[in-house]
Design a protein around this motif. Structure first.
Motif, PDB file in Angstrom:
ATOM      1  N   MET A   1      27.881  51.719  44.124  1.00 23.15           N
ATOM      2  CA  MET A   1      29.307  51.472  44.136  1.00 23.15           C
ATOM      3  C   MET A   1      29.683  50.462  43.063  1.00 23.15           C
ATOM      4  N   ARG A   2      30.772  50.711  42.386  1.00 22.86           N
ATOM      5  CA  ARG A   2      31.249  49.789  41.354  1.00 22.86           C
ATOM      6  C   ARG A   2      32.331  48.889  41.941  1.00 22.86           C
ATOM      7  N   LEU A   3      32.197  47.607  41.718  1.00 21.67           N
ATOM      8  CA  LEU A   3      33.131  46.623  42.257  1.00 21.67           C
ATOM      9  C   LEU A   3      33.547  45.703  41.122  1.00 21.67           C
ATOM     10  N   VAL A   4      34.852  45.619  40.877  1.00 22.07           N
ATOM     11  CA  VAL A   4      35.319  44.739  39.809  1.00 22.07           C
ATOM     12  C   VAL A   4      35.495  43.329  40.370  1.00 22.07           C
ATOM     13  N   VAL A   5      34.948  42.361  39.655  1.00 19.26           N
ATOM     14  CA  VAL A   5      35.027  40.958  40.076  1.00 19.26           C
ATOM     15  C   VAL A   5      36.173  40.286  39.319  1.00 19.26           C
ATOM     16  N   ALA A   6      37.126  39.762  40.072  1.00 17.95           N
ATOM     17  CA  ALA A   6      38.322  39.174  39.485  1.00 17.95           C
ATOM     18  C   ALA A   6      38.060  37.741  39.033  1.00 17.95           C
ATOM     19  N   SER A   7      37.129  37.618  38.089  1.00 17.08           N
ATOM     20  CA  SER A   7      36.781  36.299  37.557  1.00 17.08           C
ATOM     21  C   SER A   7      36.133  36.458  36.195  1.00 17.08           C
ATOM     22  N   GLY A   8      36.348  35.479  35.344  1.00 19.32           N
ATOM     23  CA  GLY A   8      35.665  35.460  34.058  1.00 19.32           C
ATOM     24  C   GLY A   8      34.549  34.423  34.050  1.00 19.32           C
ATOM     25  N   ASN A   9      34.286  33.812  35.206  1.00 19.98           N
ATOM     26  CA  ASN A   9      33.286  32.753  35.311  1.00 19.98           C
ATOM     27  C   ASN A   9      31.895  33.382  35.395  1.00 19.98           C
ATOM     28  N   GLY A  21      23.645  42.018  44.777  1.00 20.85           N
ATOM     29  CA  GLY A  21      23.251  43.102  43.889  1.00 20.85           C
ATOM     30  C   GLY A  21      22.266  44.082  44.498  1.00 20.85           C
ATOM     31  N   ALA A  22      21.461  43.603  45.446  1.00 26.00           N
ATOM     32  CA  ALA A  22      20.451  44.474  46.057  1.00 26.00           C
ATOM     33  C   ALA A  22      21.083  45.520  46.970  1.00 26.00           C
ATOM     34  N   GLY A  23      22.354  45.358  47.280  1.00 21.78           N
ATOM     35  CA  GLY A  23      23.019  46.296  48.180  1.00 21.78           C
ATOM     36  C   GLY A  23      23.558  47.527  47.481  1.00 21.78           C
ATOM     37  N   GLY A  24      23.102  47.786  46.267  1.00 23.73           N
ATOM     38  CA  GLY A  24      23.544  48.975  45.551  1.00 23.73           C
ATOM     39  C   GLY A  24      24.925  48.829  44.933  1.00 23.73           C
ATOM     40  N   ILE A  25      25.376  47.599  44.747  1.00 20.00           N
ATOM     41  CA  ILE A  25      26.695  47.357  44.172  1.00 20.00           C
ATOM     42  C   ILE A  25      26.551  46.987  42.700  1.00 20.00           C
ATOM     43  N   ASP A  26      27.325  47.655  41.867  1.00 25.10           N
ATOM     44  CA  ASP A  26      27.358  47.343  40.432  1.00 25.10           C
ATOM     45  C   ASP A  26      28.581  46.475  40.176  1.00 25.10           C
ATOM     46  N   PHE A  27      28.345  45.190  39.912  1.00 26.50           N
ATOM     47  CA  PHE A  27      29.448  44.260  39.660  1.00 26.50           C
ATOM     48  C   PHE A  27      29.854  44.304  38.193  1.00 26.50           C
ATOM     49  N   VAL A  28      31.137  44.439  37.940  1.00 28.12           N
ATOM     50  CA  VAL A  28      31.636  44.407  36.572  1.00 28.12           C
ATOM     51  C   VAL A  28      32.759  43.368  36.500  1.00 28.12           C
ATOM     52  N   ALA A  29      32.686  42.492  35.506  1.00 26.31           N
ATOM     53  CA  ALA A  29      33.711  41.454  35.351  1.00 26.31           C
ATOM     54  C   ALA A  29      35.021  42.094  34.899  1.00 26.31           C
ATOM     55  N   ASN A  55      45.279  42.050  41.926  1.00 28.03           N
ATOM     56  CA  ASN A  55      45.577  42.249  40.504  1.00 28.03           C
ATOM     57  C   ASN A  55      44.495  43.102  39.840  1.00 28.03           C
ATOM     58  N   ALA A  56      43.221  42.810  40.127  1.00 23.95           N
ATOM     59  CA  ALA A  56      42.116  43.554  39.517  1.00 23.95           C
ATOM     60  C   ALA A  56      42.058  44.988  40.026  1.00 23.95           C
ATOM     61  N   ALA A  57      42.294  45.177  41.344  1.00 30.99           N
ATOM     62  CA  ALA A  57      42.263  46.521  41.919  1.00 30.99           C
ATOM     63  C   ALA A  57      43.400  47.373  41.365  1.00 30.99           C
ATOM     64  N   ARG A  58      44.574  46.771  41.247  1.00 28.97           N
ATOM     65  CA  ARG A  58      45.737  47.505  40.739  1.00 28.97           C
ATOM     66  C   ARG A  58      45.532  47.914  39.284  1.00 28.97           C
ATOM     67  N   ALA A  59      44.939  47.017  38.497  1.00 29.29           N
ATOM     68  CA  ALA A  59      44.766  47.285  37.064  1.00 29.29           C
ATOM     69  C   ALA A  59      43.664  48.296  36.784  1.00 29.29           C
ATOM     70  N   THR A  60      42.661  48.386  37.662  1.00 32.83           N
ATOM     71  CA  THR A  60      41.493  49.223  37.372  1.00 32.83           C
ATOM     72  C   THR A  60      41.364  50.460  38.261  1.00 32.83           C
ATOM     73  N   GLY A  61      42.014  50.446  39.441  1.00 27.14           N
ATOM     74  CA  GLY A  61      41.832  51.534  40.392  1.00 27.14           C
ATOM     75  C   GLY A  61      40.509  51.456  41.133  1.00 27.14           C
ATOM     76  N   LEU A  62      39.775  50.359  40.953  1.00 22.88           N
ATOM     77  CA  LEU A  62      38.470  50.180  41.601  1.00 22.88           C
ATOM     78  C   LEU A  62      38.590  49.208  42.773  1.00 22.88           C
ATOM     79  N   PRO A  63      37.644  49.262  43.719  1.00 20.29           N
ATOM     80  CA  PRO A  63      37.572  48.185  44.711  1.00 20.29           C
ATOM     81  C   PRO A  63      37.372  46.858  43.960  1.00 20.29           C
ATOM     82  N   ALA A  64      37.927  45.799  44.507  1.00 21.43           N
ATOM     83  CA  ALA A  64      37.874  44.526  43.786  1.00 21.43           C
ATOM     84  C   ALA A  64      37.501  43.372  44.695  1.00 21.43           C
TER      85      ALA A  64
END
Length: 199
Positions: A1-9, A21-29, A55-64
């Motif tokens: 699953m792809r999950l967008v992280v609403a942070s630049g940190n 990460g071990a839960g099969g989640i692909d984190f993308v900033a 804001n991140a979910a609305r902009a990308t259409g991905l879970p955030a």
């Protein structure tokens, strides 16, 4: 699953990947997808985390995933609190924030320098999700008089973990993840994520 992280940190992103990460989640900033930071106008950690995730979910259409956290110092009536990242004015200037904090606590004895980090992490399955996943965690300690250690980020060099006697910046990453506010919140989030995305 792809999950967008609403942070630049990058420090936070690394912690999310290490702990979930071990839960099969692909984190993308969010920055990698061209999403800009949203203004943090909330009056609580929960509100700000929700603003970021929506804001991140609305902009990308991905879970955030959005998070908000801060250092709450008892002798300063909970400050810097919500404004931890921009305590000294600019956003994310750790050295300036630490300098301002130490100046505010000058002359305050060790026994009265108690503080805690608090973190809230929310996950939205989509921008209009009416039932966000919410997890919180706290890490209690006290503020040192001088910075110690070179690891971590933010206020870590001046936050003493009472259990180890080390600053957060002196702890090895694995130990910090177990003790920290964000580690505790992520541990609480993990089973919620597994249930929510198993369907």
């Amino acid at each position: 699953m792809r999950l967008v992280v609403a942070s630049g940190n990058s420090g936070k992103l690394g912690e999310f990947r290490d702990l979930l990460g071990a839960g099969g989640i692909d984190f993308v900033a969010q920055g990698e997808l061209g999403v800009l930071d949203v203004e943090e106008t909330g009056l609580s950690f929960v509100e700000n985390a929700l603003l970021k995730a929506r804001n991140a979910a609305r902009a990308t259409g991905l879970p955030a995933l959005g998070d908000d956290s801060g250092l709450c110092v008892d002798a300063l009536a909970g400050a810097p609190g919500l404004y931890s990242a921009r305590y000294a004015g600019g956003h994310g200037n750790a050295a300036a924030n630490i300098a301002k904090l130490l100046a505010a606590l000058e002359g305050v004895p060790a026994a009265r320098r108690t503080a805690h980090f608090h973190a809230v992490i929310v996950v939205l399955r989509h921008a209009e999700d009416p039932q966000p996943l919410i997890a919180e965690g706290s890490w209690h300690g006290r503020v040192l008089e001088t910075p110690r250690g070179s690891g971590g980020f933010g206020y870590d060099p001046v936050f003493l973990d009472p259990e180890s006697g080390l600053s957060a910046a002196e702890l090895d990453p694995a130990r910090k993840h177990r003790a920290s506010h964000r580690g505790r919140a992520l541990a609480a989030l993990q089973p919620q994520l597994a249930r929510a995305f198993a369907r």
